[in-house]
Write an enzyme that holds these catalytic residues in place. Structure first.
Site, PDB file in Angstrom:
ATOM      1  N   ARG A  49     -44.232  89.742 -88.953  1.00  0.00           N
ATOM      2  CA  ARG A  49     -43.362  89.887 -90.125  1.00  0.00           C
ATOM      3  C   ARG A  49     -42.323  88.795 -90.304  1.00  0.00           C
ATOM      4  NH1 ARG A  49     -41.389  95.988 -90.824  1.00  0.00           N
ATOM      5  NH2 ARG A  49     -40.997  95.807 -88.610  1.00  0.00           N
ATOM      6  N   ASP A  92     -45.498  96.436 -90.976  1.00  0.00           N
ATOM      7  CA  ASP A  92     -44.991  97.153 -89.816  1.00  0.00           C
ATOM      8  C   ASP A  92     -46.204  97.679 -89.044  1.00  0.00           C
ATOM      9  OD1 ASP A  92     -44.030  98.931 -88.001  1.00  0.00           O
ATOM     10  OD2 ASP A  92     -42.946 100.192 -89.448  1.00  0.00           O
ATOM     11  N   LYS A 147     -50.145  92.515 -69.229  1.00  0.00           N
ATOM     12  CA  LYS A 147     -48.959  92.925 -68.499  1.00  0.00           C
ATOM     13  C   LYS A 147     -47.671  92.548 -69.245  1.00  0.00           C
ATOM     14  CE  LYS A 147     -47.478  90.122 -65.256  1.00  0.00           C
ATOM     15  NZ  LYS A 147     -46.787  88.938 -65.800  1.00  0.00           N
ATOM     16  N   HIS A 177     -54.531  87.122 -66.668  1.00  0.00           N
ATOM     17  CA  HIS A 177     -55.082  85.812 -67.038  1.00  0.00           C
ATOM     18  C   HIS A 177     -55.528  85.003 -65.813  1.00  0.00           C
ATOM     19  CE1 HIS A 177     -50.970  84.270 -66.328  1.00  0.00           C
ATOM     20  NE2 HIS A 177     -51.495  83.073 -66.243  1.00  0.00           N
ATOM     21  N   LYS A 181     -59.201  82.125 -64.765  1.00  0.00           N
ATOM     22  CA  LYS A 181     -59.121  80.737 -64.269  1.00  0.00           C
ATOM     23  C   LYS A 181     -60.448  80.372 -63.613  1.00  0.00           C
ATOM     24  CE  LYS A 181     -54.104  80.792 -63.729  1.00  0.00           C
ATOM     25  NZ  LYS A 181     -53.398  79.746 -64.424  1.00  0.00           N
ATOM     26  N   GLU A 215     -44.315  78.484 -58.315  1.00  0.00           N
ATOM     27  CA  GLU A 215     -43.983  77.849 -59.601  1.00  0.00           C
ATOM     28  C   GLU A 215     -42.739  77.005 -59.400  1.00  0.00           C
ATOM     29  OE1 GLU A 215     -44.813  80.403 -63.264  1.00  0.00           O
ATOM     30  OE2 GLU A 215     -43.967  81.803 -61.823  1.00  0.00           O
ATOM     31  N   HIS A 239     -51.267  89.306 -60.367  1.00  0.00           N
ATOM     32  CA  HIS A 239     -52.050  88.100 -60.098  1.00  0.00           C
ATOM     33  C   HIS A 239     -52.440  87.969 -58.611  1.00  0.00           C
ATOM     34  CE1 HIS A 239     -50.941  87.269 -64.124  1.00  0.00           C
ATOM     35  NE2 HIS A 239     -49.785  86.677 -63.887  1.00  0.00           N
ATOM     36  N   LYS A 339     -40.320  81.565 -58.047  1.00  0.00           N
ATOM     37  CA  LYS A 339     -39.918  80.600 -59.084  1.00  0.00           C
ATOM     38  C   LYS A 339     -39.072  79.519 -58.426  1.00  0.00           C
ATOM     39  CE  LYS A 339     -40.916  83.133 -62.951  1.00  0.00           C
ATOM     40  NZ  LYS A 339     -42.058  82.702 -63.750  1.00  0.00           N
TER      41      LYS A 339
HETATM   42  C1  BG6 Z   1     -47.072  85.329 -65.994  1.00  0.00           C
HETATM   43  C2  BG6 Z   1     -45.675  85.601 -65.518  1.00  0.00           C
HETATM   44  O1  BG6 Z   1     -47.877  86.463 -65.851  1.00  0.00           O
HETATM   45  O2  BG6 Z   1     -47.643  84.265 -65.239  1.00  0.00           O
HETATM   46  C3  BG6 Z   1     -44.811  84.349 -65.611  1.00  0.00           C
HETATM   47  O3  BG6 Z   1     -45.094  86.626 -66.319  1.00  0.00           O
HETATM   48  C4  BG6 Z   1     -45.485  83.206 -64.882  1.00  0.00           C
HETATM   49  O4  BG6 Z   1     -43.517  84.596 -65.060  1.00  0.00           O
HETATM   50  C5  BG6 Z   1     -46.932  83.040 -65.349  1.00  0.00           C
HETATM   51  O5  BG6 Z   1     -44.737  82.025 -65.152  1.00  0.00           O
HETATM   52  C6  BG6 Z   1     -47.659  82.019 -64.499  1.00  0.00           C
HETATM   53  O6  BG6 Z   1     -48.934  81.758 -65.047  1.00  0.00           O
HETATM   54  P1  BG6 Z   1     -49.661  80.364 -64.784  1.00  0.00           P
HETATM   55  O7  BG6 Z   1     -51.007  80.540 -65.392  1.00  0.00           O
HETATM   56  O8  BG6 Z   1     -48.826  79.315 -65.459  1.00  0.00           O
HETATM   57  O9  BG6 Z   1     -49.690  80.178 -63.302  1.00  0.00           O
END
Ligand code: BG6
Length: 489
Positions: A49, A92, A147, A177, A181, A215, A239, A339
């Site tokens: 929207r 909506d 998620k 996701h 990969k 990360e 993951h 992180k």
């Molecule tokens: C997400 C998390 O599921 O995965 C993020 O919520 C994270 O916090 C991300 O940065 C990392 O994904 P990738 O594919 O970049 O390793």
């Protein structure tokens, strides 16, 4: 490589102007469309929207595409053909009445419909009810969710109850996701298409398994979201445990979705629950303070934009997990994620036991075992570390560790699709193998909830670590106590 042309299927993206849709979904759909993997008449409708009209929406999609696409701006000609299939429906999403107009796009019940809920989970239920009220829930409708699927077992069950009161389990595609990969799928090939590997893949030959997802980014402007989640729920519950289940599962009878997922859930159900004492000894949590990443000064978690005064949220977690079954009894699985670590890295390292007796005496050092490294990112590598002899005429046999590179050939690497391309195509093709079944999510939450409850009971608080390091020193100690160390390439 030719991709099997997909079924007649349309897509509805709810939350069509959100970050996930703009960063991941449209680029993936564009790539699929360019690869002839979508049907010619595909209709992709964004439900949102913010933009005043379709022109505004398309400009936003293009602007984000050009910014984030790793290979630069889209080619004008194919892009203009692609956007002919991209429609904007401002409404909506929780109102059945407002959604009835979508029949104009998706009126043909013969065609499949994929509904992607790229929205926060608290509106999953009202959106699903509205879709049902608007006549869009048909046997061929699939619903995709991602998620956070709850913040614990109970809230996951609530979300799932709502979803499955409208859709069958077969219609629900839960995305993780990481399963999309390329190297993760290659892990299946590696384990089950090679007769030399599987016989070694057990507690007789494997000493320990390490799974790292590091990360170097911080919370990326999502402090409020992250503060509620923390590394355990944001990354490890999903993951890392998915990677663990694929690395540790028994060979499925077939590559069918049910067979693969049956084996994965068995592994998750065998994760040993932890007592308070075990949690104290086998888990480490940390929070980053200011430091330097890639040579640049960065602020600590508490100085990030939107941060509040105090926080006990973990931005790092390391866990020594044990799997109570015949194959893995006695083999620790060390998991860590965080992180603002030194660099971006996701890998599974399988360390094999030392030879039972060394005929080379001290020349065969204690850290010279064989190792399989399965790296998902930043580069995709599979390598096997072996010992061999250095060339020369010495009387003793000088040994050295060499890496046998099983990495994809270059042209294969170039073709490696983004995780969302693979997963979206699998939803369209109705192949749920790489999606997470409800019982897997439940088993993962059950184990994680147990650890988190113990953290509360014993008052465990995150230790500080400097941004740019490998996390708190306690994480090194966690592995060192067992006479091991984290693998470093
Ligand atoms: C997400 C998390 O599921 O995965 C993020 O919520 C994270 O916090 C991300 O940065 C990392 O994904 P990738 O594919 O970049 O390793």
């Amino acid at each position: 490589m030719e991709i099997a042309s997909s079924a007649n299927c349309d897509l509805l993206i709810v939350g069509g102007e959100g970050d996930l849709a703009l960063r991941k979904l449209y680029p993936a759909l564009y790539a699929l469309w360019r690869g002839d993997a979508l049907c010619e008449q595909v209709r992709i409708v964004a439900l949102a929207r913010k933009s005043p009209d379709r022109e505004g929406f398309l400009a936003l999609v293009k602007e984000r595409f050009d910014t984030y696409n790793p290979s630069g701006a889209a080619d004008p000609e194919p892009w203009s053909q692609f956007i002919e299939h991209l429609h904007y429906y401002p409404a909506d999403a929780t109102s059945a009445e407002a959604l009835t107009g979508l029949q104009e796009h998706f009126g043909n019940a013969e065609r499949g419909l994929v509904v992607y809920l790229a929205t926060p989970p608290h509106i999953f239920a009202p959106v699903c009810r509205a879709l049902e009220g608007a006549g869009l829930v048909r046997p061929s409708t699939r619903i995709v969710v991602e998620k956070p699927l709850g913040s614990n077992l109970e809230s996951f069950r609530d979300i799932n109850r709502e979803l499955t009161s409208i859709f069958t389990e077969e219609q629900v595609y839960r995305i993780d996701h990481y399963l999309g990969k390329e190297t993760v799928q290659n892990l299946l090939a590696l384990r089950f298409a090679n007769s030399v590997i599987e016989p070694l893949w057990n507690n007789r030959y494997v000493d320990n398994v390490q799974i790292t997802v590091a990360e170097n980014i911080g919370v990326s402007g999502r402090w409020n979201f992250y503060e509620e989640a923390g590394a355990m729920r944001d990354m490890l519950q999903n993951h890392l445990l998915q990677l663990l289940s694929l690395a540790a599962m028994e060979p499925p009878a077939h590559l069918s979705a049910e067979d693969v997922r049956n084996e994965k859930v068995k592994v998750l159900s065998c994760l040993r629950p932890m007592t308070d004492e075990a949690v104290r000894n086998n888990t480490v949590i940390g929070q980053y303070t200011a430091g330097a990443v890639k040579g640049e000064a960065v602020v600590g978690y508490m100085e990030e934009e939107g941060a509040e005064k105090t926080s006990h949220t973990e931005t790092f977690v390391a866990v020594k997990a044990e799997i109570d079954n015949w194959r893995w009894a006695g083999v620790p699985f060390y998991l860590r994620t965080g992180k603002r670590l030194q660099h971006r890295l996701a890998e599974i390292v399988v360390e094999f036991k030392q030879v039972p007796h060394s005929i080379f005496g001290p020349l065969l050092q204690s850290d010279s075992g064989n190792r399989m490294v399965i790296r998902l990112q930043p580069d995709e590598i599979i390598s096997l570390e072996l010992m061999n002899k250095q060339a020369g005429l010495e009387m003793a046999l000088p040994l050295q560790q060499v890496s046998l590179d099983l990495t994809f050939p270059e042209e294969n690497e170039r073709a490696a699709p983004d995780a969302y391309q693979r997963l979206l195509l699998d939803v369209i093709r109705e192949n749920p193998t790489l999606f997470v079944r409800a019982d897997e999510v439940e088993a993962a939450w059950r184990w994680v909830d147990g650890i988190r409850a113990a953290w509360e009971r014993i008052g465990m608080r995150p230790k500080n670590y400097s941004a740019g390091s490998w996390g708190p020193s306690e994480s090194i100690a966690l592995v060192a106590r067992d006479g091991r160390s984290w693998y470093e390439a």
